[in-house]
Design a protein around this motif. Structure first.
Motif, PDB file in Angstrom:
ATOM      1  N   PRO A   1      18.608  12.575  66.282  1.00  0.00           N
ATOM      2  CA  PRO A   1      19.971  12.064  66.132  1.00  0.00           C
ATOM      3  C   PRO A   1      20.019  10.776  65.319  1.00  0.00           C
ATOM      4  O   PRO A   1      19.019  10.066  65.191  1.00  0.00           O
ATOM      5  CB  PRO A   1      20.390  11.800  67.588  1.00  0.00           C
ATOM      6  N   TRP A   2      21.195  10.474  64.786  1.00  0.00           N
ATOM      7  CA  TRP A   2      21.438   9.209  64.096  1.00  0.00           C
ATOM      8  C   TRP A   2      22.127   8.221  65.031  1.00  0.00           C
ATOM      9  O   TRP A   2      21.834   7.037  65.038  1.00  0.00           O
ATOM     10  CB  TRP A   2      22.292   9.455  62.858  1.00  0.00           C
ATOM     11  N   LYS A   3      23.054   8.760  65.835  1.00  0.00           N
ATOM     12  CA  LYS A   3      23.748   7.958  66.838  1.00  0.00           C
ATOM     13  C   LYS A   3      23.685   8.680  68.178  1.00  0.00           C
ATOM     14  O   LYS A   3      23.816   9.904  68.225  1.00  0.00           O
ATOM     15  CB  LYS A   3      25.210   7.725  66.452  1.00  0.00           C
ATOM     16  N   ILE A   4      23.490   7.913  69.240  1.00  0.00           N
ATOM     17  CA  ILE A   4      23.357   8.488  70.573  1.00  0.00           C
ATOM     18  C   ILE A   4      24.455   7.948  71.481  1.00  0.00           C
ATOM     19  O   ILE A   4      24.695   6.735  71.524  1.00  0.00           O
ATOM     20  CB  ILE A   4      21.984   8.164  71.177  1.00  0.00           C
ATOM     21  N   GLY A   5      25.116   8.841  72.192  1.00  0.00           N
ATOM     22  CA  GLY A   5      26.074   8.452  73.209  1.00  0.00           C
ATOM     23  C   GLY A   5      25.425   8.562  74.579  1.00  0.00           C
ATOM     24  O   GLY A   5      24.735   9.543  74.871  1.00  0.00           O
TER      25      GLY A   5
END
Length: 222
Positions: A164-168
């Motif tokens: 991933p590039w961004k993780i929530g």
């Protein structure tokens, strides 16, 4: 008068029917995603509900660990010796302690070669959170040597998800669950059940480690 009442009653019935149809359509859509290998996909409306739980997460200005540096309370990078194996996973806990409810935050990992993101239920002085100090009170995602994995006291699970590039991060303390999402593909990466003695009487702290393979930033976006 009776005619007006009849029209209002008809409108209410139509609204109720539309609500039922909407629920049915959502169930069918989820079923189709499961049948075609999309069981980890999160529907737009469901993800929007999760994001409503967005929490303010900040990092201490001066973490005790000298091999990492935080910037404006939102970013952290490794500044130590990349050849020192004792500094492999320097970490930091967020300043917020969550005891109840649901909380969501996002972290940009970008092209970093190694990182850890999750929560710990063990408070540590000055925000320091090295591997040895976390004990059994952690639940996290890890990237190392291009391998994404989920780690906790119960062990390590290698994941096949794309990097991933961004993780929530969605922490649901009342349901004792933490889930991680790829925010760009709107898919769930992994989830843990937060059970056991190590969760009793403690709050939960956001946890980040920039690793020691590069000096790129981990950035909290919320």
């Amino acid at each position: 008068m009776g005619t007006c009442f009849s029209k209002e009653e008809s409108k209410r019935e139509q609204i109720e029917e539309l609500k039922k149809e909407n629920v049915t359509l959502r169930q069918e859509l989820k079923k189709l995603h499961n049948e075609f290998g999309g069981e980890n996909y999160v529907l737009k409306d469901d993800f929007a509900e999760i994001k409503k739980m967005t929490a303010q997460v900040t990092l201490p200005a001066m973490p005790k660990n000298s091999s990492i540096k935080t910037i404006v309370g939102k970013r952290v990078r490794f500044i130590g010796d990349v050849d020192d194996v004792t500094e492999e996973w320097p970490g930091v806990l967020g300043e917020q302690e969550f005891h109840t409810g649901r909380h969501y935050w996002e972290v940009e990992v970008g092209e970093k070669q190694s990182w850890r993101i999750g929560v710990s239920s063990k408070p540590v002085a000055h925000g320091e959170a090295n591997r040895e100090m976390l004990g059994e009170s952690y639940w996290m995602l890890q990237l190392q040597d291009e391998q994404l994995s989920a780690r906790s006291a119960e062990g390590e699970i290698n994941l096949q998800n794309e990097k991933p590039w961004k993780i929530g991060v969605h922490l649901d303390i009342d349901k004792k669950n933490i889930s991680f999402y790829n925010t760009e593909t709107k898919t769930q990466i992994h989830s843990f059940s937060l059970t056991g003695q190590r969760t009793i009487g403690f709050g939960f702290y956001p946890y980040l480690s920039p690793g020691s393979k590069d000096r790129d930033l981990l950035a909290i976006l919320t």
